[in-house]
Design a protein around this motif. Structure first.
Motif, PDB file in Angstrom:
ATOM      1  N   ASN A  56       0.948  -1.208   0.052  1.00  0.00           N
ATOM      2  CA  ASN A  56      -0.065  -0.077   0.010  1.00  0.00           C
ATOM      3  C   ASN A  56       0.938   1.221   0.088  1.00  0.00           C
ATOM      4  O   ASN A  56       1.520   1.632   1.006  1.00  0.00           O
ATOM      5  N   GLU A  58      -0.103   4.227   0.002  1.00  0.00           N
ATOM      6  CA  GLU A  58      -0.848   5.410   0.666  1.00  0.00           C
ATOM      7  C   GLU A  58       0.088   6.314   1.405  1.00  0.00           C
ATOM      8  O   GLU A  58       0.660   5.577   2.435  1.00  0.00           O
ATOM      9  N   GLY A  59       0.054   7.464   1.438  1.00  0.00           N
ATOM     10  CA  GLY A  59       0.817   8.221   2.287  1.00  0.00           C
ATOM     11  C   GLY A  59       2.356   8.306   2.012  1.00  0.00           C
ATOM     12  O   GLY A  59       3.129   9.125   2.541  1.00  0.00           O
TER      13      GLY A  59
END
Length: 86
Positions: A56, A58-59
């Motif tokens: 992932n 994300e961020g």
């Protein structure tokens, strides 16, 4: 019987360096670049770290400080875990 045990211990000691080379390491650094298509991260230590397909992103972007836990596999640093440092 003693010879058999000695032979097994000798074999185990010969194979133990193989498992030691696959131990996990970590690095604290800042992300320099993220390439989600190639599944890798470039950190400010100048090294590239491969991530698994289900990773992932994300961020994660350039400038984010992280701690990366990785294992070296076939000369590639493969990410086992990643934590964002606040």
């Amino acid at each position: 019987m003693r010879i058999l045990i000695a032979a097994l211990l000798a074999t185990a000691s010969l194979l133990s360096p193989l498992s030691a080379s696959a131990q996990s390491m970590d690095v604290e650094a800042t992300i320099k670049a993220v390439d989600a298509q190639k599944l890798n991260l470039m950190l400010d230590d100048g090294k590239t770290y491969k991530v698994p397909e289900e990773f992932n992103f994300e961020g994660l972007k350039a400038g984010v400080k992280v701690v990366v836990f990785y294992t070296v596999v076939d000369g590639n640093r493969v990410v086992d875990d990643l934590q964002i440092v606040d």
